[in-house]
Design a protein around this motif. Sequence first.
Motif, PDB file in Angstrom:
ATOM      1  N   ILE A  39       0.842  -1.186   0.000  1.00  0.00           N
ATOM      2  CA  ILE A  39       0.000   0.000   0.000  1.00  0.00           C
ATOM      3  C   ILE A  39       0.878   1.236   0.000  1.00  0.00           C
ATOM      4  CG2 ILE A  39      -0.217   0.051   2.528  1.00  0.00           C
ATOM      5  CD1 ILE A  39      -3.114   1.111   2.119  1.00  0.00           C
TER       6      ILE A  39
ATOM      7  N   TYR B 284      -2.550  -1.340  -3.279  1.00  0.00           N
ATOM      8  CA  TYR B 284      -3.565  -0.454  -2.724  1.00  0.00           C
ATOM      9  C   TYR B 284      -3.016   0.951  -2.586  1.00  0.00           C
ATOM     10  CZ  TYR B 284      -5.807  -4.866  -1.896  1.00  0.00           C
ATOM     11  OH  TYR B 284      -6.367  -6.104  -2.093  1.00  0.00           O
TER      12      TYR B 284
ATOM     13  N   ALA C 261      -3.896   4.677  -0.663  1.00  0.00           N
ATOM     14  CA  ALA C 261      -4.664   5.547   0.227  1.00  0.00           C
ATOM     15  C   ALA C 261      -4.831   6.870  -0.514  1.00  0.00           C
ATOM     16  CB  ALA C 261      -3.935   5.734   1.553  1.00  0.00           C
TER      17      ALA C 261
ATOM     18  N   PRO D 148     -15.593   4.220   3.255  1.00  0.00           N
ATOM     19  CA  PRO D 148     -14.145   4.426   3.340  1.00  0.00           C
ATOM     20  C   PRO D 148     -13.660   4.658   4.774  1.00  0.00           C
ATOM     21  CG  PRO D 148     -15.211   6.415   2.552  1.00  0.00           C
ATOM     22  CD  PRO D 148     -16.282   5.355   2.631  1.00  0.00           C
TER      23      PRO D 148
ATOM     24  N   CYS E 183      -7.591   8.285   2.675  1.00  0.00           N
ATOM     25  CA  CYS E 183      -8.727   7.380   2.858  1.00  0.00           C
ATOM     26  C   CYS E 183      -8.549   6.120   2.036  1.00  0.00           C
ATOM     27  CB  CYS E 183     -10.043   8.082   2.533  1.00  0.00           C
ATOM     28  SG  CYS E 183     -10.086   8.909   0.962  1.00  0.00           S
ATOM     29  N   LEU E 184      -9.147   5.078   2.551  1.00  0.00           N
ATOM     30  CA  LEU E 184      -9.059   3.756   1.951  1.00  0.00           C
ATOM     31  C   LEU E 184     -10.477   3.268   1.702  1.00  0.00           C
ATOM     32  CD1 LEU E 184      -7.023   1.476   1.255  1.00  0.00           C
ATOM     33  CD2 LEU E 184      -7.354   0.638   3.586  1.00  0.00           C
ATOM     34  N   ASP E 185     -10.744   2.861   0.473  1.00  0.00           N
ATOM     35  CA  ASP E 185     -12.049   2.341   0.116  1.00  0.00           C
ATOM     36  C   ASP E 185     -12.389   1.167   1.037  1.00  0.00           C
ATOM     37  OD1 ASP E 185     -14.321   1.261  -1.106  1.00  0.00           O
ATOM     38  OD2 ASP E 185     -13.531   1.499  -3.123  1.00  0.00           O
TER      39      ASP E 185
ATOM     40  N   ASP F 150     -11.419  -2.159  -0.326  1.00  0.00           N
ATOM     41  CA  ASP F 150      -9.984  -2.426  -0.188  1.00  0.00           C
ATOM     42  C   ASP F 150      -9.653  -2.820   1.243  1.00  0.00           C
ATOM     43  OD1 ASP F 150      -9.633  -1.798  -2.865  1.00  0.00           O
ATOM     44  OD2 ASP F 150      -8.805   0.196  -2.471  1.00  0.00           O
ATOM     45  N   ALA F 151     -10.278  -2.142   2.202  1.00  0.00           N
ATOM     46  CA  ALA F 151     -10.044  -2.449   3.616  1.00  0.00           C
ATOM     47  C   ALA F 151     -10.385  -3.911   3.913  1.00  0.00           C
ATOM     48  CB  ALA F 151     -10.859  -1.514   4.503  1.00  0.00           C
TER      49      ALA F 151
ATOM     50  N   ILE G  29      -1.032   6.117   7.117  1.00  0.00           N
ATOM     51  CA  ILE G  29      -1.344   4.904   6.344  1.00  0.00           C
ATOM     52  C   ILE G  29      -1.389   3.701   7.278  1.00  0.00           C
ATOM     53  CG2 ILE G  29      -0.605   3.359   4.486  1.00  0.00           C
ATOM     54  CD1 ILE G  29       0.820   5.817   3.241  1.00  0.00           C
TER      55      ILE G  29
ATOM     56  N   LEU H 160      -4.614   3.457   9.005  1.00  0.00           N
ATOM     57  CA  LEU H 160      -5.662   2.937   8.124  1.00  0.00           C
ATOM     58  C   LEU H 160      -5.571   1.418   7.995  1.00  0.00           C
ATOM     59  CD1 LEU H 160      -5.695   5.557   5.205  1.00  0.00           C
ATOM     60  CD2 LEU H 160      -7.480   5.195   6.930  1.00  0.00           C
TER      61      LEU H 160
END
Length: 181
Positions: free
Chosen positions: A57, A80, A82, A93, A110-112, A115-116, A140, A143
């Motif tokens: 990421i 991925y 962020a 998100p 932000c992370l979808d 994806d999380a 990051i 997240l």
Amino acid sequence: MNKTYTLEVAGVTRELPIMQVADDLSIASFVILGDAELVAAAAPLLVEKLPEVDVLITAEAKGIPLVFEMARLLGLKKYYVARKSIKPYMDGPLVNEVVSITTQKKQILCLDGADAKEIAGKRVAIVDDVISTGQSLQAIEDLVVKAGGNVVARAAILAEGDASARTDILFLQELPLFPHK
């Protein structure tokens, strides 16, 4: 008079312009966007340093070419990112705030939510072009932890200033800061 800093990393030499980012500080401006030669040279060296990982990421945007090349070398089908804003396509998100040395203001990462879910339970390496204050890296990491991922590595081409003394990051070369007296 424009000053530069000569950087030698991964067998590649670049003359970096020294840019003032605060009243009392200048940095050597390192931008890998568009530098295919440097990305191709640095990525395999960083991959060699990584422990076993399932996921890579990075933060939008300068780390994207590096994380792409590292994912390709590792045979990963996805990496991925962020993002710096919530996009309309994002479902649920995860959001975190950060102030980095280059942006000088608060921004979000932000992370979808989709994806999380994919990151949950995975061994994650956070990748960036430069680690300096560590604020972006920490944002990051927060997240990834919120998503249920396990951060097993933090990697960058360069460690700037005090970051070069950190023992929890992998990097190829130090990059000095240029304080004003």
